[in-house]
Design an enzyme around this catalytic site. Structure first.
Site, PDB file in Angstrom:
ATOM      1  CD1 TRP A 102      -2.370  -2.098   1.661  1.00 34.44           C
ATOM      2  CD2 TRP A 102      -3.067  -0.980  -0.152  1.00 34.44           C
ATOM      3  NE1 TRP A 102      -3.449  -2.775   1.112  1.00 34.44           N
ATOM      4  CE2 TRP A 102      -3.881  -2.118   0.017  1.00 34.44           C
ATOM      5  CE3 TRP A 102      -3.311  -0.134  -1.233  1.00 34.44           C
ATOM      6  CZ2 TRP A 102      -4.932  -2.427  -0.861  1.00 34.44           C
ATOM      7  CZ3 TRP A 102      -4.352  -0.432  -2.108  1.00 34.44           C
ATOM      8  CH2 TRP A 102      -5.136  -1.565  -1.913  1.00 34.44           C
ATOM      9  CG  ASP A 174      -3.186   4.190   3.792  1.00 34.62           C
ATOM     10  OD1 ASP A 174      -4.270   4.123   4.407  1.00 34.62           O
ATOM     11  OD2 ASP A 174      -2.943   3.517   2.761  1.00 34.62           O
ATOM     12  CE  LYS A 198      -8.868  -2.578   3.682  1.00 36.74           C
ATOM     13  NZ  LYS A 198      -8.067  -1.816   2.742  1.00 36.74           N
TER      14      LYS A 198
HETATM   15  C1  LIG Z   1      -7.482  -1.324   1.721  1.00 31.81           C
HETATM   16  C2  LIG Z   1      -6.389  -0.358   1.771  1.00 31.81           C
HETATM   17  C3  LIG Z   1      -6.252   0.658   0.821  1.00 31.81           C
HETATM   18  C4  LIG Z   1      -7.185   0.790  -0.367  1.00 31.81           C
HETATM   19  O1  LIG Z   1      -8.373   1.292   0.039  1.00 31.81           O
HETATM   20  P1  LIG Z   1      -9.532   1.700  -1.025  1.00 31.81           P
HETATM   21  O2  LIG Z   1     -10.536   2.331  -0.124  1.00 31.81           O
HETATM   22  O3  LIG Z   1     -10.002   0.434  -1.666  1.00 31.81           O
HETATM   23  O4  LIG Z   1      -8.948   2.644  -1.998  1.00 31.81           O
HETATM   24  C5  LIG Z   1      -5.212   1.550   0.962  1.00 31.81           C
HETATM   25  N1  LIG Z   1      -4.349   1.469   1.986  1.00 31.81           N
HETATM   26  C6  LIG Z   1      -4.442   0.486   2.917  1.00 31.81           C
HETATM   27  C7  LIG Z   1      -3.455   0.447   4.030  1.00 31.81           C
HETATM   28  C8  LIG Z   1      -5.461  -0.443   2.846  1.00 31.81           C
HETATM   29  O5  LIG Z   1      -5.561  -1.405   3.766  1.00 31.81           O
END
Ligand SMILES: *Cc1c(COP(=O)(O)O)cnc(C)c1O
Length: 362
Positions: A102, A174, A198
């Site tokens: 990511w 993030d 999540k």
């Molecule tokens: C799932 C995830 C993403 C992507 O998220 P989207 O909402 O599908 O764009 C980005 N960064 C991390 C750490 C993730 O777990």
């Protein structure tokens, strides 16, 4: 029927209490005779729901007054672009710490808009994955911003304590797969963002927590729905937000408060992760090859020493009501995502299953 536990990495399990309340009021919200999904986002009813949602989030995370909370579109990937568009100049150097899939994806997007200095901190020693010591991260002295990902959802690797970044650096993070899993000192960050699917609620909104002085600094002409300045001015409702996801996320925040807040949640999360890592470490069949100090609390990845058994493991687990244990296709193996909504019982059931499976597959 077996009780089902959902170990998906996202969209993931929601608290069953929240789903039941939503079900109860699905067709008749608050006695109005219509669903919350059918109400205008501009109505006072909905504006009040958003206000309450933000208030509860602020309480849970203890968000300082000089930070704005935005509910955006486009997921975390949308923010991979929104951050550079709102914050960086074309000729600016920005440090991107690379710890996995990511953070690498975030850097790939940012490359379109600024000069990215990628700092790879992954260290593979034999079969053992760890993160380089912060002293060995080659930060660019004149880079104003640092971006990093504290929990790499796919690999199950985490940076648990906020790295000791130089004081004048603006830290962007993030938090998609680890937000609200434990208390967090927001004041150490410039921007924190997270997709909702999540650890917040259903898919559909993206949370951005941003320090006020970082809003409105761009010199670029950018897409209005990604523009922090416009979103702030309209309280995240410049255009129609994902109203149902917002409403449900608000219910999750109330649920978290009822659980006793993030301190309590963090303890429970640690306990759940320990249960799994203990069984893996004491087993001759399962392995986790990540430095223990970098093991994720949210996404527990592991392999079966005899990979031929993977499919059998997944099939039998499913029969027991333990769903979605397959690892991400990028990394293979197995993965149990155990976000806030996964009860201790679910993890205990998985642990018992793993013990039995090992017993029967010596
Ligand atoms: C799932 C995830 C993403 C992507 O998220 P989207 O909402 O599908 O764009 C980005 N960064 C991390 C750490 C993730 O777990």
């Amino acid at each position: 029927m077996n009780k089902i536990y959902n170990f998906s990495a996202g969209p993931s399990m929601l608290p069953v209490e929240v789903l039941k309340s939503a079900q109860k009021e699905l067709c008749n919200w608050n006695g109005m005779g219509i669903s919350i999904m059918e109400i205008s986002h501009k109505s006072n009813i909905f504006i009040n729901i958003v206000k309450e949602t933000e208030h509860n989030l602020r309480t849970l995370l203890n968000i300082p007054k000089n930070y704005k909370v935005l509910f955006c579109h486009g997921g975390a990937r949308g923010q991979f672009a929104a951050l550079p568009l709102n914050l960086f100049q074309n000729n600016e150097i920005v440090d991107y710490i690379i710890s996995g899939y990511w953070s690498e994806s975030a850097a790939q997007e940012a490359i379109k808009y600024c000069i990215v200095n990628k700092i790879n901190i992954r260290q593979q020693k034999l079969n053992y994955l760890s993160m380089k010591d912060m002293d060995h991260w080659s930060l660019t002295p004149n880079a104003k911003y640092i971006h990093y990902c504290p929990n790499e959802t796919i690999d199950g690797i985490a940076i648990h304590t906020l790295p000791n970044f130089p004081n004048n650096k603006i830290v962007l993070a993030d938090y998609s797969s680890v937000i609200l899993s434990a208390p967090l000192d927001i004041s150490k960050f410039g921007v924190i963002y997270a997709g909702s699917q999540k650890n917040i609620g259903p898919a559909g909104i993206t949370l951005v927590i941003i320090r006020e002085d970082l809003i409105g600094i761009t010199k670029r002409s950018i897409l209005s729905i990604l523009n922090y300045s416009i979103l702030t001015k309209h309280n995240s409702m410049y255009n129609t937000p994902s109203t149902f996801a917002l409403y449900l996320s608000g219910m999750v925040f109330k649920w978290l408060k009822k659980q006793g807040g993030l301190q309590k949640i963090a303890k429970r999360n640690q306990k759940k992760a320990n249960l799994l890592y203990n069984i893996i470490d004491n087993s001759k069949l399962y392995i986790n090859q990540i430095n223990p100090i970098n093991r994720s609390i949210m996404n527990v990845t592991f392999q079966i020493i005899k990979p031929k058994l993977n499919i059998k493991f997944i099939k039998l687990a499913e029969k027991q009501g333990l769903f979605f244990l397959q690892g991400h296709k990028e990394s293979g193996g197995l993965r149990a995502s155990i976000y806030n909504a996964m009860p201790l019982d679910g993890v205990q059931k998985l642990v018992n299953f793993m013990i039995n499976f090992e017993e029967n597959n010596k």
